[in-house]
Design a protein around this motif. Structure first.
Motif, short mmCIF file in Angstrom:
data_model
loop_
_atom_site.label_atom_id
_atom_site.label_comp_id
_atom_site.label_asym_id
_atom_site.label_seq_id
_atom_site.Cartn_x
_atom_site.Cartn_y
_atom_site.Cartn_z
N UNK A 152 8.57 15.11 -5.37
CA UNK A 152 9.76 15.65 -6.15
C UNK A 152 8.91 15.99 -7.71
N UNK A 153 8.00 14.63 -7.96
CA UNK A 153 7.42 14.80 -9.17
C UNK A 153 6.44 15.88 -9.47
N UNK A 154 5.68 16.25 -8.38
CA UNK A 154 4.78 17.28 -8.45
C UNK A 154 5.62 18.77 -8.68
N UNK A 155 6.80 18.71 -8.01
CA UNK A 155 7.42 20.01 -7.78
C UNK A 155 8.28 20.25 -9.28
N UNK A 156 8.72 18.96 -9.62
CA UNK A 156 9.55 19.24 -11.15
C UNK A 156 8.64 19.10 -12.37
N UNK A 157 7.53 18.50 -12.35
CA UNK A 157 6.62 18.45 -13.42
C UNK A 157 5.41 19.27 -13.48
N UNK A 158 5.16 19.49 -12.17
CA UNK A 158 3.86 20.35 -11.93
C UNK A 158 2.50 19.44 -11.98
N UNK A 159 1.78 19.80 -11.21
CA UNK A 159 0.54 18.82 -11.10
C UNK A 159 -0.44 18.82 -12.29
N UNK A 160 -0.25 19.99 -13.22
CA UNK A 160 -0.95 19.81 -14.75
C UNK A 160 -0.54 18.75 -15.41
N UNK A 161 0.85 18.80 -15.40
CA UNK A 161 1.54 17.58 -16.26
C UNK A 161 1.31 16.42 -15.86
N UNK A 162 1.05 16.11 -14.60
CA UNK A 162 0.66 14.72 -14.06
C UNK A 162 -0.51 14.18 -14.55
N UNK B 242 0.87 -1.18 -0.09
CA UNK B 242 -0.18 0.00 -0.06
C UNK B 242 0.80 1.30 0.02
N UNK B 243 2.11 1.31 -0.17
CA UNK B 243 3.08 2.32 -0.29
C UNK B 243 2.59 3.08 -1.74
N UNK B 244 2.13 2.23 -2.51
CA UNK B 244 1.80 2.96 -3.69
C UNK B 244 0.54 4.28 -3.49
N UNK B 245 -0.03 4.23 -2.55
CA UNK B 245 -1.06 5.16 -2.21
C UNK B 245 -0.35 6.49 -1.82
N UNK B 246 0.40 7.14 -2.37
CA UNK B 246 1.22 8.02 -1.82
C UNK B 246 2.03 7.98 -0.69
N UNK B 247 2.09 6.97 -0.13
CA UNK B 247 2.76 6.58 1.09
C UNK B 247 2.11 7.00 2.31
N UNK B 248 1.07 7.65 2.37
CA UNK B 248 0.46 8.07 3.58
C UNK B 248 -0.20 6.76 4.18
N UNK B 249 -0.93 5.80 3.35
CA UNK B 249 -1.51 4.58 4.05
C UNK B 249 -0.43 3.55 4.57
#
Length: 110
Positions: free
Chosen positions: A84-94, A22-29
């Motif tokens: 890192x992915x959100x800061x590098x690519x941006x949320x729109x790109x994801x 369940x680490x694939x759920x953004x790590x929070x779970x």
């Protein structure tokens, strides 16, 4: 004296096991389940150390704690990657496949 099952030993093992995939759920779970498993494992270890001959299931507690630690590490690494992915690519790109493809080509230097 009859041996009793150590309280929450199966739950600790289940939470430890679930914290890894369940680490694939953004790590929070994963981090949440791992922390709960470690706290319960520490409580169970204290109970076991007071009377080792009176309880069974300590192996589940040890394995569950190890798996929970692995799950926490994987969850934290995934959270770092997501930030890192959100800061590098941006949320729109994801969220946009074409924009993500452009960003990846920029990253690769093509």
């Amino acid at each position: 004296m009859e041996q009793q099952k150590l309280p929450n030993s199966t739950l600790i093992l289940v939470f430890g096991i679930l914290s890894i995939p369940l680490c694939c759920l953004y790590g929070i779970v994963s981090v949440t389940l791992g922390i709960i498993a470690i706290v319960l494992a520490n409580k169970a270890a204290k109970i076991y150390k007071q009377n080792p001959d009176g309880y069974t299931g300590y192996q589940n507690v040890k394995v569950g704690k190890i798996l929970a630690i692995i799950g926490i590490i994987l969850g934290v690494l995934y959270m770092i990657f997501a930030v890192w992915a959100i800061s590098y690519f941006g949320f729109e790109a994801l969220q946009d496949e074409d924009l993500m493809r452009e960003k990846m080509q920029e990253l690769m230097g093509a």
